[in-house]
Design a protein around this motif. Sequence first.
Motif, PDB file in Angstrom:
ATOM      1  N   UNK A 533      -6.838 -22.530  -8.218  1.00  0.00           N
ATOM      2  CA  UNK A 533      -6.151 -21.250  -8.090  1.00  0.00           C
ATOM      3  C   UNK A 533      -5.529 -21.056  -6.717  1.00  0.00           C
ATOM      4  N   UNK A 534      -6.200 -21.594  -5.715  1.00  0.00           N
ATOM      5  CA  UNK A 534      -5.692 -21.385  -4.356  1.00  0.00           C
ATOM      6  C   UNK A 534      -5.630 -22.702  -3.608  1.00  0.00           C
ATOM      7  N   UNK A 535      -4.477 -22.980  -3.035  1.00  0.00           N
ATOM      8  CA  UNK A 535      -4.325 -24.182  -2.207  1.00  0.00           C
ATOM      9  C   UNK A 535      -3.792 -23.727  -0.856  1.00  0.00           C
ATOM     10  N   UNK A 536      -4.515 -24.060   0.167  1.00  0.00           N
ATOM     11  CA  UNK A 536      -4.059 -23.698   1.504  1.00  0.00           C
ATOM     12  C   UNK A 536      -3.681 -24.963   2.275  1.00  0.00           C
ATOM     13  N   UNK A 537      -2.415 -25.089   2.561  1.00  0.00           N
ATOM     14  CA  UNK A 537      -1.940 -26.263   3.307  1.00  0.00           C
ATOM     15  C   UNK A 537      -1.245 -25.813   4.588  1.00  0.00           C
ATOM     16  N   UNK A 538      -1.587 -24.634   5.049  1.00  0.00           N
ATOM     17  CA  UNK A 538      -0.892 -24.111   6.220  1.00  0.00           C
ATOM     18  C   UNK A 538      -1.217 -24.907   7.476  1.00  0.00           C
ATOM     19  N   UNK A 539      -0.379 -24.744   8.447  1.00  0.00           N
ATOM     20  CA  UNK A 539      -0.553 -25.393   9.756  1.00  0.00           C
ATOM     21  C   UNK A 539      -0.732 -26.891   9.665  1.00  0.00           C
ATOM     22  N   UNK A 540       0.122 -27.526   8.857  1.00  0.00           N
ATOM     23  CA  UNK A 540       0.200 -28.979   8.835  1.00  0.00           C
ATOM     24  C   UNK A 540       1.612 -29.367   9.225  1.00  0.00           C
ATOM     25  N   UNK A 541       2.025 -30.572   8.883  1.00  0.00           N
ATOM     26  CA  UNK A 541       3.385 -30.972   9.242  1.00  0.00           C
ATOM     27  C   UNK A 541       4.178 -31.377   8.010  1.00  0.00           C
ATOM     28  N   UNK A 542       3.972 -30.705   6.904  1.00  0.00           N
ATOM     29  CA  UNK A 542       4.721 -30.996   5.682  1.00  0.00           C
ATOM     30  C   UNK A 542       6.211 -30.786   5.911  1.00  0.00           C
ATOM     31  N   UNK A 543       7.019 -31.703   5.387  1.00  0.00           N
ATOM     32  CA  UNK A 543       8.460 -31.515   5.454  1.00  0.00           C
ATOM     33  C   UNK A 543       9.034 -31.178   4.089  1.00  0.00           C
ATOM     34  N   UNK A 544       8.263 -31.451   3.069  1.00  0.00           N
ATOM     35  CA  UNK A 544       8.731 -31.119   1.725  1.00  0.00           C
ATOM     36  C   UNK A 544       7.509 -31.049   0.824  1.00  0.00           C
ATOM     37  N   UNK A 545       7.723 -30.617  -0.393  1.00  0.00           N
ATOM     38  CA  UNK A 545       6.635 -30.634  -1.373  1.00  0.00           C
ATOM     39  C   UNK A 545       6.858 -31.848  -2.252  1.00  0.00           C
ATOM     40  N   UNK A 546       6.113 -32.898  -2.014  1.00  0.00           N
ATOM     41  CA  UNK A 546       6.263 -34.102  -2.819  1.00  0.00           C
ATOM     42  C   UNK A 546       5.225 -34.157  -3.923  1.00  0.00           C
ATOM     43  N   UNK A 547       4.154 -33.402  -3.721  1.00  0.00           N
ATOM     44  CA  UNK A 547       3.071 -33.477  -4.691  1.00  0.00           C
ATOM     45  C   UNK A 547       3.375 -32.592  -5.887  1.00  0.00           C
ATOM     46  N   UNK A 556      -2.489 -19.580  -8.240  1.00  0.00           N
ATOM     47  CA  UNK A 556      -2.089 -18.211  -7.918  1.00  0.00           C
ATOM     48  C   UNK A 556      -1.524 -18.122  -6.520  1.00  0.00           C
ATOM     49  N   UNK A 557      -1.922 -19.096  -5.709  1.00  0.00           N
ATOM     50  CA  UNK A 557      -1.583 -18.944  -4.301  1.00  0.00           C
ATOM     51  C   UNK A 557      -1.402 -20.317  -3.658  1.00  0.00           C
ATOM     52  N   UNK A 558      -0.248 -20.498  -3.085  1.00  0.00           N
ATOM     53  CA  UNK A 558       0.022 -21.746  -2.378  1.00  0.00           C
ATOM     54  C   UNK A 558       0.466 -21.380  -0.982  1.00  0.00           C
ATOM     55  N   UNK A 559      -0.283 -21.829   0.006  1.00  0.00           N
ATOM     56  CA  UNK A 559       0.035 -21.475   1.381  1.00  0.00           C
ATOM     57  C   UNK A 559       0.617 -22.676   2.103  1.00  0.00           C
ATOM     58  N   UNK A 560       1.870 -22.549   2.492  1.00  0.00           N
ATOM     59  CA  UNK A 560       2.520 -23.624   3.248  1.00  0.00           C
ATOM     60  C   UNK A 560       3.044 -23.078   4.567  1.00  0.00           C
ATOM     61  N   UNK A 561       2.391 -22.048   5.019  1.00  0.00           N
ATOM     62  CA  UNK A 561       2.782 -21.412   6.274  1.00  0.00           C
ATOM     63  C   UNK A 561       2.729 -22.413   7.437  1.00  0.00           C
ATOM     64  N   UNK A 562       3.641 -22.223   8.360  1.00  0.00           N
ATOM     65  CA  UNK A 562       3.620 -23.025   9.579  1.00  0.00           C
ATOM     66  C   UNK A 562       3.611 -24.524   9.318  1.00  0.00           C
ATOM     67  N   UNK A 563       4.602 -24.991   8.555  1.00  0.00           N
ATOM     68  CA  UNK A 563       4.827 -26.418   8.391  1.00  0.00           C
ATOM     69  C   UNK A 563       6.231 -26.738   8.870  1.00  0.00           C
ATOM     70  N   UNK A 564       6.779 -27.849   8.445  1.00  0.00           N
ATOM     71  CA  UNK A 564       8.118 -28.220   8.912  1.00  0.00           C
ATOM     72  C   UNK A 564       9.092 -28.357   7.757  1.00  0.00           C
ATOM     73  N   UNK A 565       8.948 -27.515   6.789  1.00  0.00           N
ATOM     74  CA  UNK A 565       9.787 -27.608   5.600  1.00  0.00           C
ATOM     75  C   UNK A 565      11.176 -27.076   5.906  1.00  0.00           C
ATOM     76  N   UNK A 566      12.213 -27.905   5.689  1.00  0.00           N
ATOM     77  CA  UNK A 566      13.563 -27.429   5.923  1.00  0.00           C
ATOM     78  C   UNK A 566      14.195 -26.971   4.616  1.00  0.00           C
ATOM     79  N   UNK A 567      13.832 -27.586   3.537  1.00  0.00           N
ATOM     80  CA  UNK A 567      14.246 -27.074   2.230  1.00  0.00           C
ATOM     81  C   UNK A 567      13.390 -27.736   1.174  1.00  0.00           C
TER      82      UNK A 567
END
Length: 849
Positions: A533-547, A556-567
Amino acid sequence: MKFVVLQLFLCRFVYNVMSSDKSHHRCNFLKESCICRKDQVTLLFAVDCSRLRIKEIPKLPNIIEELSFMENKIQVIPDQAFYNLTNLLKLDLSNNEIYELKNLSFKGLTNLRSLNLQNNRLDASMANLNIHVLKPLENLISLNIKQNLFGNFQPNLTLLVSLRSLGMDFNSNDTGKISESFYSMKTLRELDLSGLTGNCSVRSLTNESFKYIPQIEHLSLSGCRIKHINKGTFQQLKNISTLNISNNTCLKFEVLENVTYDLQFSAIKVLKFNKIHKVFDMNTMLRTSQIKYLTNTSIKEMHGDSNRLQQIEIGALLFLPKTLDYVSARDNQFSYGPYLWDMLRISLKMFNISHMFTFHREDEHPEKCSYDIVCKKEPATESKMKYSMENSDQTFQATPLPIPHQLTSLNYSSCHLHYSILAYNLTKNNLRNVDLSNNLLTSWIGPIYNVKNLKYLDLSSNFCSNVSNFFFSKDFGRLEELYLQNNILGYSLPYDNKGNILQNLTHLKTINLSQNKIQRLSKDFFKFQLKIERIDLSENTFESIDFDIGHLKCLKYLNLKNNRISYLSASAILQLVYIGNLNHNFKIDLSQNDFLCTCETINFVQWLVSTTVKLIGKKSYTCQLSDLTLVPIENIDEFYDTLSKDCLSKIPIIVALVASVSSVLIIICSGLIYRYRWKLRYAYYMIKIRSHKKMVLVENDDDKSYMYGAFVSYADEDGTFVHKQLLTKLEKEHGILLCLHKRNFLPGNDIATNITSAIHNSRKTIIIMSRNFLKSYWCMFEYNMARMESIYERSHENVLFLIFIDQMKSKELPLHILELVQSQSYIEYPNDEYGDTVFWDQITQVLSS
Ligand SMILES: *[C@@H]1O[C@H](CO)[C@@H](O)[C@H](O)[C@H]1NC(C)=O
Ligand SMILES: *[C@@H]1O[C@H](CO)[C@@H](O)[C@H](O)[C@H]1NC(C)=O
Ligand SMILES: *[C@@H]1O[C@H](CO)[C@@H](O)[C@H](O)[C@H]1NC(C)=O
Ligand SMILES: *[C@@H]1O[C@H](CO)[C@@H](O)[C@H](O)[C@H]1NC(C)=O
Ligand SMILES: *[C@@H]1O[C@H](CO)[C@@H](O)[C@H](O)[C@H]1NC(C)=O
Ligand SMILES: *[C@@H]1O[C@H](CO)[C@@H](O)[C@H](O)[C@H]1NC(C)=O
Ligand SMILES: *[C@@H]1O[C@H](CO)[C@@H](O)[C@H](O)[C@H]1NC(C)=O
Ligand SMILES: *[C@@H]1O[C@H](CO)[C@@H](O)[C@H](O)[C@H]1NC(C)=O
Ligand SMILES: *[C@@H]1O[C@H](CO)[C@@H](O)[C@H](O)[C@H]1NC(C)=O
Ligand SMILES: *[C@@H]1O[C@H](CO)[C@@H](O)[C@H](O)[C@H]1NC(C)=O
Ligand SMILES: *[C@@H]1O[C@H](CO)[C@@H](O)[C@H](O)[C@H]1NC(C)=O
Ligand SMILES: *[C@@H]1O[C@H](CO)[C@@H](O)[C@H](O)[C@H]1NC(C)=O
């Protein structure tokens, strides 16, 4: 109801009266500024005259029950200073400068219960505390005479017939002894000799030390700098209930044997042996011999804090009696060992092992011991090893880990544990919550078995960079919450291409992987977390969602706050849209990323503008334009229009560009194809032949291997010449086998293949050149194929042989034939008697050479 209210009211009333009247105020019956407090029940005063620099004891009325002159400058207590104070129960004269007591100093204090004379200058030589001085205190129960100038002297207190509790110094350069006079103090129960509140320094204790106080019940010897305690020291103390030998850092653990030996038939209830080791001694092991004598006692409490305890001998704990309720072993260094199995069989109610591995500083004034254990091999390692070998039979890899059956929650956080977690198999347990956060468990190898009830696991803040594919065994099937934040899992998670690491966590609902330096996760990383239900991936260096997340129907909740996603890619957006449609509560946090808003990312921008998925913190999102300016995504609507116009205007240019580039490419290709058309065709047919007729084709470097002497290429119109003259002259007269298409071509094969094969299988190719030849498509084909054969198969050897049967001008010949004519041999058919002979001779010579 009314009754209750009334009672409450009464309570309140009484409380008010007491508190107001008990409040402190100056004593009006004293000129010194002492503070008085009146006891409402006895109507007597508690008088506090402490810290007033008083030098002489003032005249006091007999309305006082408690009196304190603590920390003043009193030097002498004159005769009858407290005369008539028959109500006084408690008198504190500590921390003064009293050096002289008179025969009648305490006269009149007939009801005094407690007297404190600690830290004065009473001198043994003056015999101040002699029998006469103390005689009036016939009801005294508690007396403190610590920190006076007594040295070894112990006063004769026999006349204090009610004394129960005594605090005094205890000094001896050698064996400490309680003097004979104590023998007659039948009421004495408690003796505080502690050096922590007074002066205590005794080298050793023997069976002589306490032989005159068999009545004692509470004995404190803490901080007494004791070096030895011989067997027999406590053997007379049959009624002893509390014994404190803490803070004697030279004693070491070995002394416990002598102590417990003496206590085996005593009434001991509480035994304290905290810190009988130095801070930087070797770690210790508690042995069976050191506690086995306690087994028949009814001891309730044991304290062994700060002892560098690391191991306990196997079986030792089994000697602890059933009466034992509480064990304190704080600030030790217990490590994993077989003794843990014994824990399952002892009946403790409370066990305090907190503060393990805390930071220590050396004592300010460390004791000098006759020996300090600096480095000593533990002889028990042998038996330890033997034990673990025996056990390892049943579970080959997994080390068994004893867990009390009833334990549901284990908090092992912040314990400075520094391990790699290897394979462990827990004993039968009911564990639901395990917190191992904030340690140094830097590598999780596992597998961990038998955690079948575990729902909550916290492994955060462990500096872990490595988690193996099999750490979470199938026994983690019930795990619902997994907290892994603040590690360095970015070093291992991205390489899990099949979702193996979380494979068995099928009931997982929450996972926190923030602050892990993760750059990407593979497509299948969450493959099996169908209930998440909840995945927290904040404060990493993700550039995209590959998974993949499209299959996570409960998300219900996906946290990708503070990563390096450009689009986000089209497929990622698609999955988000899909989940959003399934689950209207779905929220995603994309704040603090560096979005790009350019033509290439327009689909993403469009999605951001129009999505119904709840974007947490959308107001703070910004977006970088192609000219590097940052635009808040709040204004995205107007901005999105201009962006899409920009992109549109570029489309025709792009189309034109693509078209022109592709036509140029086509032209170049066709040019190349045309230029090498014969080569390509030749190669094509050669491959075809080779694949079809491997057996027929033979390598060309051997002369005898050619099937034909010559392949004759001619136009059908010139057939007469070929069939009549050429065939007769060459084949019949000179035996040169000719290949003629009319006669030798295999039916069924297509003509081009036949031609190429014939050329390849003939030593030479004779071209019957005529105007008809030049006109015929197949003739020109044969000619060109023969040319290719000579170039590519026979390494420029001259294969072609031209016979001109028409008189032709060089103008009539195509350029490439003319070139060949000039560089290579040709012959003209003469058509006269003599010329004929020469002509045929030449031909046969060429063909048989
Ligand atoms: C002691 O008290 C008695 C009466 O209670 C009194 O007569 C006597 O003077 C008092 N003595 C002193 C020294 O205060
Ligand atoms: C204290 O009393 C004892 C015995 O009653 C006596 O011998 C001694 O002289 C007295 N001391 C003083 C200073 O009066
Ligand atoms: C008692 O200990 C203090 C320090 O704690 C020391 O200064 C003093 O001399 C000692 N007194 C005796 C009588 O040993
Ligand atoms: C014990 O120590 C004192 C000093 O504290 C010293 O004067 C005395 O001689 C010593 N006694 C023995 C027997 O060592
Ligand atoms: C202590 O005082 C009592 C009473 O005066 C006396 O009988 C006893 O002998 C004294 N003990 C010692 C060891 O001096
Ligand atoms: C103390 O032990 C010694 C021998 O170690 C013995 O001679 C002596 O009688 C013992 N004293 C007592 C009071 O038990
Ligand atoms: C120990 O306590 C018991 C009971 O309280 C008592 O009868 C006995 O006399 C005591 N022993 C000593 C040595 O005081
Ligand atoms: C234990 O007692 C024996 C003799 O009773 C003595 O030799 C030994 O030194 C004692 N051990 C310790 C650690 O004091
Ligand atoms: C025993 O010694 C410790 C010091 O290690 C002290 O904190 C504790 O109060 C002492 N307990 C008793 C009963 O004297
Ligand atoms: C033990 O004694 C030392 C001084 O010798 C003191 O600083 C320390 O606080 C004591 N420890 C405890 C637990 O009372
Ligand atoms: C773990 O131990 C239990 C018994 O406590 C046993 O039944 C089980 O097979 C063991 N599992 C593994 C993987 O060793
Ligand atoms: C997960 O469980 C299966 C059996 O259910 C087992 O084969 C597999 O090895 C387990 N995975 C891990 C990582 O232990």
